[in-house]
Motif scaffolding. Structure first.
Motif, PDB file in Angstrom:
ATOM      1  N   LEU A 400      56.362  24.283  23.492  1.00  0.00           N
ATOM      2  CA  LEU A 400      57.089  24.197  24.764  1.00  0.00           C
ATOM      3  C   LEU A 400      57.236  25.557  25.424  1.00  0.00           C
ATOM      4  O   LEU A 400      57.209  25.674  26.648  1.00  0.00           O
ATOM      5  N   THR A 401      57.414  26.592  24.629  1.00  0.00           N
ATOM      6  CA  THR A 401      57.653  27.939  25.181  1.00  0.00           C
ATOM      7  C   THR A 401      56.496  28.880  24.911  1.00  0.00           C
ATOM      8  O   THR A 401      56.629  30.083  25.136  1.00  0.00           O
ATOM      9  N   ALA A 402      55.378  28.383  24.434  1.00  0.00           N
ATOM     10  CA  ALA A 402      54.252  29.255  24.104  1.00  0.00           C
ATOM     11  C   ALA A 402      53.453  29.614  25.352  1.00  0.00           C
ATOM     12  O   ALA A 402      53.603  29.018  26.425  1.00  0.00           O
ATOM     13  N   SER A 403      52.603  30.593  25.188  1.00  0.00           N
ATOM     14  CA  SER A 403      51.717  31.011  26.269  1.00  0.00           C
ATOM     15  C   SER A 403      50.708  29.909  26.573  1.00  0.00           C
ATOM     16  O   SER A 403      50.301  29.154  25.696  1.00  0.00           O
ATOM     17  N   ARG A 404      50.298  29.836  27.818  1.00  0.00           N
ATOM     18  CA  ARG A 404      49.315  28.835  28.214  1.00  0.00           C
ATOM     19  C   ARG A 404      47.890  29.281  27.911  1.00  0.00           C
ATOM     20  O   ARG A 404      46.952  28.557  28.200  1.00  0.00           O
ATOM     21  N   GLY A 405      47.738  30.478  27.387  1.00  0.00           N
ATOM     22  CA  GLY A 405      46.412  30.953  27.029  1.00  0.00           C
ATOM     23  C   GLY A 405      45.663  31.529  28.217  1.00  0.00           C
ATOM     24  O   GLY A 405      46.234  31.794  29.277  1.00  0.00           O
ATOM     25  N   PRO A 406      44.371  31.739  28.066  1.00  0.00           N
ATOM     26  CA  PRO A 406      43.580  32.335  29.155  1.00  0.00           C
ATOM     27  C   PRO A 406      43.565  31.445  30.394  1.00  0.00           C
ATOM     28  O   PRO A 406      43.516  30.220  30.300  1.00  0.00           O
ATOM     29  N   GLN A 407      43.606  32.098  31.540  1.00  0.00           N
ATOM     30  CA  GLN A 407      43.553  31.415  32.827  1.00  0.00           C
ATOM     31  C   GLN A 407      42.779  32.300  33.791  1.00  0.00           C
ATOM     32  O   GLN A 407      42.437  33.439  33.481  1.00  0.00           O
ATOM     33  N   TRP A 408      42.548  31.774  34.978  1.00  0.00           N
ATOM     34  CA  TRP A 408      41.855  32.564  36.000  1.00  0.00           C
ATOM     35  C   TRP A 408      42.876  33.485  36.664  1.00  0.00           C
ATOM     36  O   TRP A 408      43.732  33.030  37.418  1.00  0.00           O
ATOM     37  N   VAL A 409      42.760  34.779  36.400  1.00  0.00           N
ATOM     38  CA  VAL A 409      43.728  35.769  36.874  1.00  0.00           C
ATOM     39  C   VAL A 409      42.996  36.764  37.770  1.00  0.00           C
ATOM     40  O   VAL A 409      41.899  37.242  37.433  1.00  0.00           O
ATOM     41  N   CYS A 410      43.602  37.080  38.906  1.00  0.00           N
ATOM     42  CA  CYS A 410      43.031  38.060  39.831  1.00  0.00           C
ATOM     43  C   CYS A 410      43.288  39.470  39.299  1.00  0.00           C
ATOM     44  O   CYS A 410      44.431  39.826  39.005  1.00  0.00           O
ATOM     45  N   ASP A 411      42.246  40.256  39.169  1.00  0.00           N
ATOM     46  CA  ASP A 411      42.393  41.623  38.688  1.00  0.00           C
ATOM     47  C   ASP A 411      43.059  42.526  39.721  1.00  0.00           C
ATOM     48  O   ASP A 411      43.535  43.608  39.380  1.00  0.00           O
ATOM     49  N   LYS A 412      43.119  42.088  40.964  1.00  0.00           N
ATOM     50  CA  LYS A 412      43.656  42.922  42.035  1.00  0.00           C
ATOM     51  C   LYS A 412      45.148  42.706  42.233  1.00  0.00           C
ATOM     52  O   LYS A 412      45.913  43.665  42.303  1.00  0.00           O
ATOM     53  N   CYS A 413      45.581  41.450  42.330  1.00  0.00           N
ATOM     54  CA  CYS A 413      46.996  41.148  42.583  1.00  0.00           C
ATOM     55  C   CYS A 413      47.641  40.389  41.442  1.00  0.00           C
ATOM     56  O   CYS A 413      48.817  40.020  41.547  1.00  0.00           O
ATOM     57  N   HIS A 414      46.895  40.076  40.373  1.00  0.00           N
ATOM     58  CA  HIS A 414      47.393  39.354  39.195  1.00  0.00           C
ATOM     59  C   HIS A 414      47.848  37.937  39.521  1.00  0.00           C
ATOM     60  O   HIS A 414      48.668  37.365  38.815  1.00  0.00           O
ATOM     61  N   ASN A 415      47.312  37.375  40.588  1.00  0.00           N
ATOM     62  CA  ASN A 415      47.608  35.983  40.909  1.00  0.00           C
ATOM     63  C   ASN A 415      46.857  35.069  39.948  1.00  0.00           C
ATOM     64  O   ASN A 415      45.714  35.339  39.573  1.00  0.00           O
ATOM     65  N   VAL A 416      47.501  33.973  39.542  1.00  0.00           N
ATOM     66  CA  VAL A 416      46.899  33.022  38.605  1.00  0.00           C
ATOM     67  C   VAL A 416      46.483  31.783  39.391  1.00  0.00           C
ATOM     68  O   VAL A 416      47.278  31.199  40.120  1.00  0.00           O
ATOM     69  N   MET A 417      45.219  31.380  39.236  1.00  0.00           N
ATOM     70  CA  MET A 417      44.685  30.228  39.947  1.00  0.00           C
ATOM     71  C   MET A 417      44.235  29.169  38.949  1.00  0.00           C
ATOM     72  O   MET A 417      43.750  29.490  37.862  1.00  0.00           O
ATOM     73  N   ALA A 418      44.400  27.914  39.324  1.00  0.00           N
ATOM     74  CA  ALA A 418      44.032  26.811  38.441  1.00  0.00           C
ATOM     75  C   ALA A 418      42.522  26.683  38.311  1.00  0.00           C
ATOM     76  O   ALA A 418      42.013  26.305  37.258  1.00  0.00           O
ATOM     77  N   GLU A 419      41.770  27.008  39.354  1.00  0.00           N
ATOM     78  CA  GLU A 419      40.318  26.928  39.324  1.00  0.00           C
ATOM     79  C   GLU A 419      39.728  28.228  39.847  1.00  0.00           C
ATOM     80  O   GLU A 419      40.347  28.938  40.637  1.00  0.00           O
ATOM     81  N   TRP A 420      38.514  28.489  39.402  1.00  0.00           N
ATOM     82  CA  TRP A 420      37.845  29.703  39.860  1.00  0.00           C
ATOM     83  C   TRP A 420      37.420  29.565  41.312  1.00  0.00           C
ATOM     84  O   TRP A 420      37.054  28.495  41.779  1.00  0.00           O
ATOM     85  N   SER A 421      37.472  30.689  42.010  1.00  0.00           N
ATOM     86  CA  SER A 421      37.027  30.743  43.394  1.00  0.00           C
ATOM     87  C   SER A 421      36.495  32.146  43.650  1.00  0.00           C
ATOM     88  O   SER A 421      36.979  33.106  43.044  1.00  0.00           O
ATOM     89  N   PRO A 422      35.525  32.310  44.519  1.00  0.00           N
ATOM     90  CA  PRO A 422      35.027  33.665  44.780  1.00  0.00           C
ATOM     91  C   PRO A 422      36.034  34.550  45.497  1.00  0.00           C
ATOM     92  O   PRO A 422      35.920  35.769  45.443  1.00  0.00           O
ATOM     93  N   VAL A 423      37.023  33.931  46.158  1.00  0.00           N
ATOM     94  CA  VAL A 423      38.022  34.681  46.907  1.00  0.00           C
ATOM     95  C   VAL A 423      39.398  34.316  46.371  1.00  0.00           C
ATOM     96  O   VAL A 423      39.714  33.127  46.207  1.00  0.00           O
TER      97      VAL A 423
END
Length: 575
Positions: A400-423
């Motif tokens: 319940l409180t564990a990390s969700r593991g690897p995700q798509w993270v922006c290296d510039k602003c550290h935003n997390v996205m559910a799916e990959w996108s070029p932008v």
């Protein structure tokens, strides 16, 4: 020192020569006689030389007087004269001084002062291509965008300042957020100066924002040919653009073009996961399973990802768990020590009901790197091995409180996205998403990209509404072993025969002996409980009281987990 001595000697030599010449003329007996109208004038040589000098001076004065008379006449006629030129030079000096002060004011951020100096320079100087440029920059500094746009439009009328005007208007449209007009202006500026680095970057950024993948690839090719971009970077970005172009073409129904673009992108950048998945599925659609396997195995050797495993399972969708395990050994062998390979192998062994093997494959990941997925797999292993409900609930509580593991993270602003996108959706950065684990501050606020939320191997995919979601507040009740099952083997231990990396549905979880029995059935079957689980009451004359269900601590689904979250196995995209 020597040069000074030479100059002194030369001076005295000239003086001596003049003196000797004058003495020679004075000793000469010859006279200069001038006769005019019965008048005779006799001059000595010295007097003759003096008279010649006087005549030369008089002639110079006469010419100057005549020139002054001519200038006065031209002045009266309205023509330019030396007087006008004098005043013009004075005005130019004042204008250039105001222009210099205005440039300094712009550089120091004093917009109002810069506008005043620009207006003063415009009054004194007759060079609008300079003064208008200063006025536009001063208006931008002062925040007067309307005046700046008007001046930039004036700059479009002059060939010398047309590029500056287009670039200024483009920047104004970007500041206003009008990307469509900014794109048109950037294209015009690029046509005027195709080697301008800033215009190239702006045009490429706007083309990616507007999903003009074909135009972006052309701009990127020009940058590479001009040597303004390293070859490796250009190939990577071209692969990303080719992937998105293939996705758009595929959405339009042109599968052949999409397949070629996806294959080209996958070859250019093997670690581009979405390109490999799209290319593999294109091969699968053409029944070319060999090339589909080859391209997925190559990508797995570079960067393992759940989407790659999901596409690998689609090659043979109807195979049995044992056959799937044998086929996936080739994929896992490409990168056997990677965490994703260990998790995939554990899931495959769970599907084959080899719980000890799944435990060995998982190893110590549940302790060294506890994530929702690893803890969920561990809970499934414990349930399949016949552990007590308290042990299973313990692993679920940790999840319940564990990390969700690897995700798509922006290296510039550290935003997390559910799916990959070029932008990036947040900062607009191009090709900045990386498959990695985000920081703890963003873990709770973002859904997992893989959709592996709570116990994907036990409760199935998340519901689309809260009413259908399984209630985690109720303890999971195990079914007693059936008559044909060995002691300690539980009916829920069977796992569905589904593709690895794909979240099974609730109806897929059936036991080997009773296909109608599901894991999520909250009511136990009306069969007698196993003897070790029955608590015998002490003998007494009074009837035994009915057993009271012991209150269990409720495990409430966290709010950060939406009920309609995307399935973790859906194809993601990334580098």
């Amino acid at each position: 020192m020597l040069l000074s001595l030479i100059k002194i000697i030369a001076f005295f030599a000239v003086v001596l020569a003049i003196a000797l010449g004058a003495q020679h003329l004075s000793e000469t007996a010859q006279m200069l006689q001038i006769r005019y109208g019965g008048t005779e004038i006799a001059l000595t040589p010295v007097k003759a030389v003096a008279a010649l000098l006087v005549l030369m001076v008089l002639a110079w004065l006469i010419f100057k007087i005549l020139g002054l008379i001519v200038a006065v006449l031209r002045f009266l006629a309205g023509d330019e004269t030396a007087v006008n030129r004098y005043f013009s030079r004075a005005r130019e000096r004042k204008g250039y001084a105001a222009f210099a002060e205005g440039m300094l004011a712009v550089a120091s951020g004093e917009g109002k002062l810069a506008q005043d100096k620009a207006a003063r320079a415009g009054r004194y100087l007759n060079q609008p291509h300079l003064t208008n440029l200063l006025a536009a920059q001063a208006a931008e500094t002062a925040g007067d965008s309307k005046q700046a746009v008007g001046i930039y439009r004036q700059l479009l009328e002059d060939d010398r300042t047309r590029f500056v005007g287009i670039r200024g208007l483009m920047r104004q449209k970007l500041a206003e957020g009008d990307t469509q007009k900014a794109l048109l202006l950037a294209q015009k500026a690029y046509a005027l100066k195709p080697r301008h680095a800033e215009v190239q970057d702006t045009l490429l950024d706007l083309q990616t924002r507007e999903h003009d993948w074909k135009g972006a690839r052309k701009t990127l090719k020009d940058k590479r040919n001009q040597g303004q971009l390293p070859k490796a970077v250009a190939l990577r970005r071209d692969a990303v653009l080719a992937l998105k172009e293939a996705s758009d073409v595929l959405a339009e129904g042109q599968s052949a073009s999409a397949r070629e673009a996806a294959i080209s992108a996958a070859k250019a950048s093997p670690d581009l996961i979405p390109a490999a998945v799209l290319a593999a599925r294109s091969y699968i659609g053409q029944k070319d399973f060999r090339n589909a396997s080859r391209i997925l195995e190559k990508t797995w050797s570079v960067r393992p990802h759940p989407d790659v495993a999901g596409a690998y399972a689609e090659i043979v969708p109807d195979e049995k768990p044992a056959a799937r395990l044998r086929r996936f050994e080739r994929l896992i062998a490409k990168n056997p020590q990677h965490e994703e390979s260990r998790l995939l192998k554990a899931e495959l062994l769970l599907a084959a009901e080899d719980f000890p093997g799944a435990r060995r494959a998982l190893g110590d990941l549940a302790e060294t790197h506890p994530t929702v997925r690893t803890l969920s797999i561990m809970a499934a292993i414990e349930r399949g091995a016949g552990a007590d409900d308290a042990v299973v609930r313990g692993w679920l509580t940790k999840a319940l409180t564990a990390s969700r593991g690897p995700q798509w993270v922006c290296d510039k602003c550290h935003n997390v996205m559910a799916e990959w996108s070029p932008v990036c959706d947040s900062c607009g950065g191009f090709d900045t998403l990386t498959w990695r684990e985000p920081d703890a501050a963003r873990q709770a606020a973002t859904a997992s990209a893989t959709g592996a939320e709570m116990l994907p191997l036990l409760v199935g995919s998340p519901r689309k509404d809260a009413e259908d979601a399984p209630d985690l507040s109720e303890p999971v009740q195990p079914h007693p072993p059936g008559p044909a099952e060995p002691e300690g083997q539980r009916r829920e231990s069977a796992t569905p025969n589904v593709a690895p990396g794909m979240v099974p549905r609730e109806e897929d979880y059936v036991s080997a002996s009773d296909p109608s029995a599901t894991v999520t059935d909250p009511e136990p079957k009306p069969e007698p409980k196993p003897e070790p689980e029955v608590i015998a009451p002490e003998p007494t004359a009074e009837p035994a009281p009915e057993p009271v269900a012991e209150e269990e601590p409720q495990m409430v689904r966290p709010d950060a987990q939406p009920a309609d979250e995307d399935d973790w196995s859906q194809p993601g995209k990334g580098k």
